[in-house]
Design a protein around this motif. Structure first.
Motif, PDB file in Angstrom:
ATOM      1  N   ARG A   1       0.812  -1.216   0.000  1.00 30.06           N
ATOM      2  CA  ARG A   1       0.000   0.000   0.000  1.00 30.06           C
ATOM      3  C   ARG A   1       0.845   1.266   0.000  1.00 30.06           C
ATOM      4  NH1 ARG A   1      -4.643  -1.407   4.447  1.00 30.06           N
ATOM      5  NH2 ARG A   1      -5.640  -2.994   3.185  1.00 30.06           N
ATOM      6  N   PHE A   2       0.245   2.347  -0.531  1.00 24.05           N
ATOM      7  CA  PHE A   2       0.858   3.661  -0.412  1.00 24.05           C
ATOM      8  C   PHE A   2       0.809   4.095   1.044  1.00 24.05           C
ATOM      9  CE2 PHE A   2       0.494   4.196  -4.977  1.00 24.05           C
ATOM     10  CZ  PHE A   2       1.587   4.992  -5.258  1.00 24.05           C
ATOM     11  N   VAL A   3       1.938   4.566   1.555  1.00 27.02           N
ATOM     12  CA  VAL A   3       2.031   5.135   2.897  1.00 27.02           C
ATOM     13  C   VAL A   3       2.864   6.397   2.762  1.00 27.02           C
ATOM     14  CG1 VAL A   3       2.854   4.799   5.257  1.00 27.02           C
ATOM     15  CG2 VAL A   3       1.897   2.860   3.996  1.00 27.02           C
ATOM     16  N   ASN A   4       2.318   7.505   3.202  1.00 24.69           N
ATOM     17  CA  ASN A   4       3.022   8.786   3.117  1.00 24.69           C
ATOM     18  C   ASN A   4       3.484   9.104   1.694  1.00 24.69           C
ATOM     19  OD1 ASN A   4       2.757   9.314   5.897  1.00 24.69           O
ATOM     20  ND2 ASN A   4       4.512   8.010   6.331  1.00 24.69           N
ATOM     21  N   GLY A   5       2.655   8.768   0.712  1.00 26.22           N
ATOM     22  CA  GLY A   5       2.947   9.109  -0.678  1.00 26.22           C
ATOM     23  C   GLY A   5       3.902   8.178  -1.392  1.00 26.22           C
ATOM     24  N   LEU A   6       4.312   7.079  -0.756  1.00 26.03           N
ATOM     25  CA  LEU A   6       5.235   6.132  -1.373  1.00 26.03           C
ATOM     26  C   LEU A   6       4.696   4.709  -1.228  1.00 26.03           C
ATOM     27  CD1 LEU A   6       8.522   7.615   0.091  1.00 26.03           C
ATOM     28  CD2 LEU A   6       7.724   7.842  -2.261  1.00 26.03           C
ATOM     29  N   ALA A   7       4.971   3.888  -2.237  1.00 23.44           N
ATOM     30  CA  ALA A   7       4.557   2.490  -2.186  1.00 23.44           C
ATOM     31  C   ALA A   7       5.719   1.605  -2.611  1.00 23.44           C
ATOM     32  CB  ALA A   7       3.359   2.246  -3.104  1.00 23.44           C
ATOM     33  N   ALA A   8       5.826   0.462  -1.969  1.00 21.51           N
ATOM     34  CA  ALA A   8       6.808  -0.544  -2.383  1.00 21.51           C
ATOM     35  C   ALA A   8       6.192  -1.357  -3.510  1.00 21.51           C
ATOM     36  CB  ALA A   8       7.162  -1.449  -1.209  1.00 21.51           C
ATOM     37  N   VAL A   9       6.976  -1.603  -4.554  1.00 27.08           N
ATOM     38  CA  VAL A   9       6.513  -2.390  -5.690  1.00 27.08           C
ATOM     39  C   VAL A   9       7.556  -3.447  -6.023  1.00 27.08           C
ATOM     40  CG1 VAL A   9       5.061  -0.558  -6.641  1.00 27.08           C
ATOM     41  CG2 VAL A   9       7.440  -0.721  -7.367  1.00 27.08           C
ATOM     42  N   LYS A  10       7.079  -4.645  -6.351  1.00 30.02           N
ATOM     43  CA  LYS A  10       7.977  -5.740  -6.705  1.00 30.02           C
ATOM     44  C   LYS A  10       8.037  -5.850  -8.219  1.00 30.02           C
ATOM     45  CE  LYS A  10       9.122 -10.251  -4.916  1.00 30.02           C
ATOM     46  NZ  LYS A  10       8.605 -11.387  -4.132  1.00 30.02           N
ATOM     47  N   LEU A  11       9.228  -5.732  -8.735  1.00 28.67           N
ATOM     48  CA  LEU A  11       9.449  -5.805 -10.163  1.00 28.67           C
ATOM     49  C   LEU A  11       9.476  -7.268 -10.598  1.00 28.67           C
ATOM     50  CD1 LEU A  11      12.266  -3.128 -10.158  1.00 28.67           C
ATOM     51  CD2 LEU A  11       9.847  -2.760 -10.643  1.00 28.67           C
ATOM     52  N   PHE A  12       9.374  -7.506 -11.870  1.00 23.98           N
ATOM     53  CA  PHE A  12       9.242  -8.886 -12.336  1.00 23.98           C
ATOM     54  C   PHE A  12      10.509  -9.714 -12.226  1.00 23.98           C
ATOM     55  CE2 PHE A  12       5.311  -7.220 -13.812  1.00 23.98           C
ATOM     56  CZ  PHE A  12       4.454  -8.268 -13.537  1.00 23.98           C
ATOM     57  N   PHE A  13      11.615  -9.103 -11.864  1.00 23.10           N
ATOM     58  CA  PHE A  13      12.805  -9.901 -11.606  1.00 23.10           C
ATOM     59  C   PHE A  13      12.977 -10.109 -10.102  1.00 23.10           C
ATOM     60  CE2 PHE A  13      13.907  -5.518 -12.535  1.00 23.10           C
ATOM     61  CZ  PHE A  13      14.688  -5.133 -11.458  1.00 23.10           C
ATOM     62  N   GLU A  14      11.826 -10.089  -9.398  1.00 24.99           N
ATOM     63  CA  GLU A  14      11.764 -10.437  -7.975  1.00 24.99           C
ATOM     64  C   GLU A  14      12.514  -9.488  -7.054  1.00 24.99           C
ATOM     65  OE1 GLU A  14       9.748 -12.937  -6.666  1.00 24.99           O
ATOM     66  OE2 GLU A  14       9.006 -12.954  -8.717  1.00 24.99           O
ATOM     67  N   ARG A  15      12.599  -8.245  -7.421  1.00 23.62           N
ATOM     68  CA  ARG A  15      13.266  -7.238  -6.592  1.00 23.62           C
ATOM     69  C   ARG A  15      12.262  -6.131  -6.279  1.00 23.62           C
ATOM     70  NH1 ARG A  15      18.310  -8.407  -4.730  1.00 23.62           N
ATOM     71  NH2 ARG A  15      18.822  -6.229  -4.900  1.00 23.62           N
ATOM     72  N   TRP A  16      12.389  -5.548  -5.097  1.00 26.35           N
ATOM     73  CA  TRP A  16      11.510  -4.478  -4.649  1.00 26.35           C
ATOM     74  C   TRP A  16      12.181  -3.117  -4.822  1.00 26.35           C
ATOM     75  CZ3 TRP A  16       6.564  -5.083  -2.807  1.00 26.35           C
ATOM     76  CH2 TRP A  16       6.165  -6.373  -2.473  1.00 26.35           C
ATOM     77  N   THR A  17      11.365  -2.123  -5.068  1.00 22.45           N
ATOM     78  CA  THR A  17      11.794  -0.728  -5.049  1.00 22.45           C
ATOM     79  C   THR A  17      10.596   0.100  -4.587  1.00 22.45           C
ATOM     80  OG1 THR A  17      12.983   0.988  -6.272  1.00 22.45           O
ATOM     81  CG2 THR A  17      11.252  -0.196  -7.473  1.00 22.45           C
ATOM     82  N   PHE A  18      10.701   1.421  -4.655  1.00 19.90           N
ATOM     83  CA  PHE A  18       9.622   2.295  -4.208  1.00 19.90           C
ATOM     84  C   PHE A  18       9.244   3.266  -5.318  1.00 19.90           C
ATOM     85  CE2 PHE A  18      11.822   0.956  -0.401  1.00 19.90           C
ATOM     86  CZ  PHE A  18      10.789   0.635   0.459  1.00 19.90           C
ATOM     87  N   ILE A  19       7.944   3.585  -5.387  1.00 14.36           N
ATOM     88  CA  ILE A  19       7.465   4.605  -6.321  1.00 14.36           C
ATOM     89  C   ILE A  19       6.701   5.676  -5.552  1.00 14.36           C
ATOM     90  CG2 ILE A  19       7.339   3.052  -8.317  1.00 14.36           C
ATOM     91  CD1 ILE A  19       4.249   2.963  -7.821  1.00 14.36           C
TER      92      ILE A  19
END
Length: 161
Positions: free
Chosen positions: A75-93
């Motif tokens: 979920r978005f929290v404080n304007g940022l969300a964690a997203v998992k990319l298709f190569f199984e790695r997480w980042t934030f948007i």
């Protein structure tokens, strides 16, 4: 008319029709998003997590779809969300879909109210990053899962070392 409904918050209701979910306004019944999602979660910080054809993303309170290209999202929290990319790695948007950092992580926690998040890097150590994606605490062991959820406590512990 609908198979089932659930309250999503923000005066919006998810409704199921022929196995797919849409969104309508609670008071007027106006459909803001036709049934096209495999699942939809509750609204949090203005966005609901949706799933469609094995991909996950978000919709806003007006039914505008955003960022449907991820294999998993938090979920978005404080304007940022964690997203998992298709190569199984997480980042934030951010809310415009811009990546916070070029770094990717094996696991991440959500940003807290002080705009810190705990991330797990390739070295099997955890770090704390700030809203700008800068590591403020680098490579420290986590003693328990409660610490993963409390980046401020980790920062305090690191400063005492």
């Amino acid at each position: 008319m609908y198979n089932s409904e659930k309250d999503l918050g923000m005066s919006l209701v998810a409704f199921e029709e022929n196995g797919l979910w849409g969104v309508k306004r609670e008071e007027t019944g106006e459909v803001v998003c036709k049934p096209e999602f495999d699942s939809i979660d509750y609204f949090f910080s203005g966005y609901a997590v949706i799933s469609k054809n094995g991909k996950r993303g978000f919709i806003d309170g007006n039914g505008k779809r955003a960022f449907e290209e991820y294999c998993d999202v938090k979920r978005f929290v404080n304007g940022l969300a964690a997203v998992k990319l298709f190569f199984e790695r997480w980042t934030f948007i951010d809310e415009e879909g811009n990546m916070l950092t070029k770094n990717t992580y094996r696991e991440v926690g959500n940003f807290d109210s002080f705009y810190y998040a705990v991330v797990l890097g390739d070295n099997d150590k955890y770090s704390v990053i700030n809203r700008d994606g800068v590591e403020v605490i680098k490579s420290m062991p986590i003693l328990n899962m409660a610490q993963m959820l409390d980046p401020v406590a980790l920062i305090s512990r690191a400063k005492r070392r």
